[in-house]
Design an enzyme around this catalytic site. Structure first.
Site, mmCIF file in Angstrom:
data_model
loop_
_atom_site.group_PDB
_atom_site.id
_atom_site.type_symbol
_atom_site.label_atom_id
_atom_site.label_comp_id
_atom_site.label_asym_id
_atom_site.label_seq_id
_atom_site.Cartn_x
_atom_site.Cartn_y
_atom_site.Cartn_z
ATOM 1 N N VAL A 1 0.938 -0.786 0.340
ATOM 2 C CA VAL A 1 0.142 -0.511 -0.105
ATOM 3 C C VAL A 1 0.954 1.136 -0.189
ATOM 4 O O VAL A 1 0.319 2.205 -0.119
ATOM 5 C CB VAL A 1 -0.911 0.141 1.417
ATOM 6 C CG1 VAL A 1 -1.818 -0.937 1.271
ATOM 7 C CG2 VAL A 1 -0.116 -0.094 2.410
ATOM 8 N N TYR B 1 6.258 4.919 14.976
ATOM 9 C CA TYR B 1 4.306 4.493 15.005
ATOM 10 C C TYR B 1 3.555 5.242 15.707
ATOM 11 O O TYR B 1 2.482 6.008 15.243
ATOM 12 C CB TYR B 1 4.518 2.778 16.142
ATOM 13 C CG TYR B 1 3.282 2.131 16.190
ATOM 14 C CD1 TYR B 1 2.614 1.181 14.817
ATOM 15 C CD2 TYR B 1 2.675 2.352 16.993
ATOM 16 C CE1 TYR B 1 1.876 0.311 14.380
ATOM 17 C CE2 TYR B 1 1.260 2.006 17.228
ATOM 18 C CZ TYR B 1 0.733 1.003 15.581
ATOM 19 O OH TYR B 1 -0.553 0.229 15.782
ATOM 20 N N LYS C 1 0.406 7.242 13.803
ATOM 21 C CA LYS C 1 -1.126 6.666 14.165
ATOM 22 C C LYS C 1 -1.411 8.925 14.442
ATOM 23 O O LYS C 1 -2.642 8.711 14.699
ATOM 24 C CB LYS C 1 -0.971 5.675 15.392
ATOM 25 C CG LYS C 1 -1.118 4.631 14.614
ATOM 26 C CD LYS C 1 -1.618 3.567 13.594
ATOM 27 C CE LYS C 1 -1.386 2.540 13.725
ATOM 28 N NZ LYS C 1 -2.180 1.953 12.181
#
Length: 269
Positions: free
Chosen positions: A68, A167, A171
């Site tokens: 993706v 990470y 997010k």
């Protein structure tokens, strides 16, 4: 989740759908009537197993390999979905990964890889889905909305996480990306929302729950006193994608057993 025709006749794409939360979500969407594209980047056999389980509900499914974070692969994936299923009604942008290190040791490659997959990958998929939703518009006999985009976020969009700066940043980016897309696309009757899991039993965090000692330590952070299962997230996604939630736009649904309630302050801090 009981078998209900919440998404009967709708076409769904779930990225990162051959394991963990993505796998459970793809199966849940098939159970409630959707035809499902099972995206994966590695692990074809696992993806094929998911496809077979979904087909057992009497709906259609196929596996599609695509990274993706690569624009050409995302575009090709959506083009194939248009050929196979005719359109898309639900996107679950779930694919994600971790490349953990203390910030002082983290390489630029580790930083970029996580941001490329977790944030840029969600954007690319959302962009392609939104283009199709706008082209097609609302089909009332299918859904009250022109389309649904569900971004898979994390409690770490609001909870800092030492040793995982890439990470957490990805997010945090998902939170604002989702809200901005929701604001922009809502006038076109496109619903964009997010689901933010807490601690879930998946391969990505096995070390946090696989021993009784580790699980007990983890439960200190969860007021509801149990670690979540992938199906907890999958069921939330299935309902959020349905017309039962048609007036929910630009929201994050935390599915975390109360982890975002700052349990350390339960006794006054």
């Amino acid at each position: 989740m009981a078998s209900l025709p919440l998404l009967k006749g709708q076409k769904a794409l779930v990225t990162g759908a051959n394991s963990g939360i993505g796998r459970a979500t793809a199966i849940a969407l098939g159970r409630v009537g959707a035809d499902v594209v099972v995206n994966y980047v590695t692990g074809r056999e696992a993806a094929d197993e998911v496809v077979r389980e979904i087909e057992g509900f009497g709906v259609r499914a196929y596996a599609h390999e695509a990274d993706v974070s690569q624009e050409d692969q995302v575009c090709a994936m959506f083009a194939r979905m248009a050929e196979e299923f005719g359109t898309i009604d639900v996107l679950v942008a779930n694919a994600g990964l971790q490349r953990d290190a203390p910030s002082t040791d983290m390489t630029l490659d580790q930083w970029k890889k996580v941001l490329d997959v977790n944030l840029a990958g969600q954007f690319l998929c959302a962009r392609e889905a939104a283009r199709e939703f706008r082209r097609r518009g609302v089909v009332p006999e299918v859904s009250a909305s022109a389309g649904k985009i569900i971004c898979m976020s994390s409690v770490h969009q609001v909870i800092p996480w030492s040793g995982h700066v890439n990470y957490a940043a990805s997010k945090g980016g998902v939170l604002m990306m989702m809200a901005t897309l929701a604001q922009e696309l809502a006038p076109h009757r496109i619903r964009v929302n997010a689901v933010a899991p807490g601690a879930i039993r998946t391969p990505i965090n096995r070390s946090a729950w696989e021993t009784p000692e580790a699980e007990e330590e983890l439960l200190r952070l969860i007021p509801y006193r149990r670690v979540g299962d992938p199906e907890d997230i999958a069921n939330a996604v299935a309902v959020l994608a349905s017309d039962l939630m048609d007036y929910v736009v630009g929201s994050t649904l935390y599915v975390d057993g109360g982890m975002t309630l700052f349990p350390g302050f339960a006794t006054g801090g």
